[in-house]
Design a protein around this motif. Structure first.
Motif, PDB file in Angstrom:
ATOM      1  N   CYS A  13      22.159  11.414  28.256  1.00 58.58           N
ATOM      2  CA  CYS A  13      23.016  10.809  29.175  1.00 58.58           C
ATOM      3  C   CYS A  13      23.326   9.491  28.747  1.00 58.58           C
ATOM      4  O   CYS A  13      24.312   9.048  29.269  1.00 58.58           O
ATOM      5  N   GLN A  85      19.224  19.976  40.672  1.00 59.27           N
ATOM      6  CA  GLN A  85      20.611  19.270  41.169  1.00 59.27           C
ATOM      7  C   GLN A  85      21.541  20.580  41.887  1.00 59.27           C
ATOM      8  O   GLN A  85      21.993  21.381  41.409  1.00 59.27           O
ATOM      9  N   PHE A 124      26.934  21.367  42.391  1.00 59.77           N
ATOM     10  CA  PHE A 124      26.164  20.783  41.243  1.00 59.77           C
ATOM     11  C   PHE A 124      27.030  19.498  40.981  1.00 59.77           C
ATOM     12  O   PHE A 124      26.165  18.620  40.466  1.00 59.77           O
ATOM     13  N   VAL A 125      28.140  19.465  40.590  1.00 57.34           N
ATOM     14  CA  VAL A 125      28.827  18.304  40.191  1.00 57.34           C
ATOM     15  C   VAL A 125      28.711  17.162  41.350  1.00 57.34           C
ATOM     16  O   VAL A 125      28.252  16.056  40.922  1.00 57.34           O
ATOM     17  N   GLU A 128      25.283  15.379  41.035  1.00 53.25           N
ATOM     18  CA  GLU A 128      25.150  14.226  39.898  1.00 53.25           C
ATOM     19  C   GLU A 128      25.544  13.054  40.287  1.00 53.25           C
ATOM     20  O   GLU A 128      25.077  11.922  39.725  1.00 53.25           O
ATOM     21  N   THR A 131      31.068  11.137  39.719  1.00 55.05           N
ATOM     22  CA  THR A 131      31.881  11.962  38.825  1.00 55.05           C
ATOM     23  C   THR A 131      33.337  11.980  39.404  1.00 55.05           C
ATOM     24  O   THR A 131      33.766  11.543  40.353  1.00 55.05           O
ATOM     25  N   TYR A 153      31.997  11.654  33.981  1.00 58.67           N
ATOM     26  CA  TYR A 153      30.648  10.992  34.795  1.00 58.67           C
ATOM     27  C   TYR A 153      30.513   9.595  34.119  1.00 58.67           C
ATOM     28  O   TYR A 153      30.701   9.087  33.002  1.00 58.67           O
ATOM     29  N   SER A 155      28.290   6.337  34.465  1.00 61.52           N
ATOM     30  CA  SER A 155      26.632   5.651  34.571  1.00 61.52           C
ATOM     31  C   SER A 155      26.867   4.351  35.278  1.00 61.52           C
ATOM     32  O   SER A 155      27.568   3.312  34.728  1.00 61.52           O
ATOM     33  N   GLU A 164      31.932  15.355  30.545  1.00 63.08           N
ATOM     34  CA  GLU A 164      30.972  16.481  30.714  1.00 63.08           C
ATOM     35  C   GLU A 164      31.691  17.711  30.835  1.00 63.08           C
ATOM     36  O   GLU A 164      32.965  17.756  31.526  1.00 63.08           O
ATOM     37  N   HIS A 179      25.588  23.734  31.728  1.00 68.12           N
ATOM     38  CA  HIS A 179      26.055  22.122  31.496  1.00 68.12           C
ATOM     39  C   HIS A 179      26.026  21.636  30.278  1.00 68.12           C
ATOM     40  O   HIS A 179      24.841  21.878  29.777  1.00 68.12           O
ATOM     41  N   GLY A 181      26.250  18.019  28.296  1.00 69.39           N
ATOM     42  CA  GLY A 181      26.681  16.616  28.554  1.00 69.39           C
ATOM     43  C   GLY A 181      26.936  16.075  27.198  1.00 69.39           C
ATOM     44  O   GLY A 181      27.817  16.449  26.408  1.00 69.39           O
TER      45      GLY A 181
END
Length: 205
Positions: A13, A85, A124-125, A128, A131, A153, A155, A164, A179, A181
């Protein structure tokens, strides 16, 4: 196990300055990588409700995420937060490093009745967090109907963004999410043919 997985997740990530200007407009590559084998069936590294081809050089390894999430031990809190997740739990990692890239194709599964493919993928998204620019599309493969998403995504820790991709299908054994990444957006785009190979070869197990 939790510490080892945490290190792997952070590696997958972490982003670099190359990823600060991202767009999903060109994210959907239709070029598939060359197959290096199949995962998901009996005798493969990961037993899954589906099978699909993995790119040449990529290495699959099972993750005992279901057992970790099922445990109520306090020491497993970190493992559970990393493995779970939304409605699905990590059960398999396919590592791109042996093929020269930095990233993983991760496979997560859930319980039957978790919802249709689109609902599972959106949950799921959303789980995270941070996003945006999500583009959802339906697809069919091997008799399965699923949903794919390409998104960005961001950080909080590094203040940078990267592309992603993920897809979801629903099987009689429950939903499956793949998924992709990567270290940054450049690595992600380099690995997209492996993701596309998996999507095109996806079949019920």
């Amino acid at each position: 196990m939790a510490l080892a997985l945490l290190a792997g997740l952070l590696t997958g990530c972490r982003v670099s300055a190359r990823a600060t200007d991202v767009s999903v407009s060109g994210a959907a590559s239709e070029a598939a990588a060359q197959s290096g084998g199949t995962v998901g069936g009996s005798g493969s590294a990961c037993r899954l409700p589906v099978t699909f081809d993995t790119a040449r050089g990529w290495r699959a390894e099972a993750v005992d995420g279901l057992a970790a999430v099922a445990s109520n031990a306090p020491d497993d809190d970190l493992a559970q937060s990393l493995l779970r997740q939304g409605p699905v739990t990590l059960v398999c990692e396919i590592d791109a490093k042996p093929a020269g890239a930095v990233g993983f194709l991760r496979v997560s599964t859930g319980e039957p009745g978790s919802g249709d493919a689109g609902a599972v993928l959106r949950a799921f998204v959303a789980a995270e967090g941070h996003t945006g620019r999500a583009r959802y599309r339906a697809f069919t493969s091997g008799g399965l109907t699923g949903t794919r998403v390409d998104y960005v995504y961001t950080s909080d820790l590094l203040g940078e963004s990267k592309k992603e991709s993920a897809l979801a299908v629903v099987t009689p054994g429950g939903p499956v999410v793949l998924h992709l990444g990567g270290l940054d957006s450049a690595e992600h785009e380099e690995m997209l043919p492996a993701f596309e190979l998996a999507r095109q070869t996806l079949r019920p197990a």
